[in-house]
Motif scaffolding. Structure first.
Motif, PDB file in Angstrom:
ATOM      1  N   ASP A  99       0.828  -1.182   0.109  1.00 37.25           N
ATOM      2  CA  ASP A  99       0.234   0.095  -0.002  1.00 37.25           C
ATOM      3  C   ASP A  99       1.036   1.205  -0.079  1.00 37.25           C
ATOM      4  O   ASP A  99       0.346   2.138  -0.710  1.00 37.25           O
ATOM      5  CB  ASP A  99      -1.186   0.155   1.143  1.00 37.25           C
ATOM      6  CG  ASP A  99      -0.433  -0.210   2.545  1.00 37.25           C
ATOM      7  OD1 ASP A  99       0.917  -0.534   2.634  1.00 37.25           O
ATOM      8  OD2 ASP A  99      -1.197  -0.086   3.592  1.00 37.25           O
ATOM      9  N   VAL A 100       2.011   1.454   0.809  1.00 37.33           N
ATOM     10  CA  VAL A 100       2.479   2.606   1.142  1.00 37.33           C
ATOM     11  C   VAL A 100       4.098   2.465   0.941  1.00 37.33           C
ATOM     12  O   VAL A 100       4.658   1.655   1.838  1.00 37.33           O
ATOM     13  CB  VAL A 100       2.277   3.347   2.151  1.00 37.33           C
ATOM     14  CG1 VAL A 100       3.021   4.588   2.539  1.00 37.33           C
ATOM     15  CG2 VAL A 100       0.745   3.732   2.454  1.00 37.33           C
ATOM     16  N   GLY A 130       2.350   1.514  -3.561  1.00 39.96           N
ATOM     17  CA  GLY A 130       1.343   2.471  -4.111  1.00 39.96           C
ATOM     18  C   GLY A 130       0.018   2.201  -4.543  1.00 39.96           C
ATOM     19  O   GLY A 130      -0.681   2.439  -5.349  1.00 39.96           O
TER      20      GLY A 130
END
Length: 132
Positions: free
Chosen positions: A66-67, A90
């Protein structure tokens, strides 16, 4: 075929799974998800990732995190070897849908699925003007 592993802060991984299954009802064959809770340490996460990679439906696995720079991505980086495991960070829904679509093709390669995921992420983000 290429396996996919979604690693994200809880409850996002499971939510991404549900988004994938909404369009690709058969995605469970090669899509695994790992929700990372605040109490899960890096060593425990590494162990869970290792187990997921061993259970994967194919020896080549694209990890979607996700990040960038957060724990799920940082721990997943330990497994990247560019031949068997690749990582893209991302994660968004267009990225996931493109990756699932590409990964299910019998002639899919890790590089192709990685590129389709990147294309989906880039093409799925746009400014939308007010209509009317």
């Amino acid at each position: 075929m290429v396996a996919l592993l979604v690693i994200a802060h809880a409850p996002l991984a499971q939510a991404f799974h549900e988004a994938a299954a909404h369009v690709y009802s058969d995605c469970d064959t090669c899509l695994q998800v790992l929700d990372v809770t605040p109490d899960l340490g890096c060593d425990a996460l590494e162990s869970r990732i290792r187990d997921a990679l061993q259970r994967a439906c194919h020896p080549q696995v694209l990890i979607l995190a996700d990040v960038f720079g957060a724990t799920p991505c940082n721990v997943a980086r330990r497994f990247v070897d560019d031949e068997r495991v690749a990582l893209v960070s991302g994660l968004n829904v267009p990225m996931l849908w493109r990756a699932v679509s590409a990964a299910q093709k019998p002639d899919a390669t890790l590089e192709l699925v990685r590129q389709r995921a990147l294309d989906g992420a880039r093409d799925g983000v746009m400014a939308v003007e007010r209509s009317g």
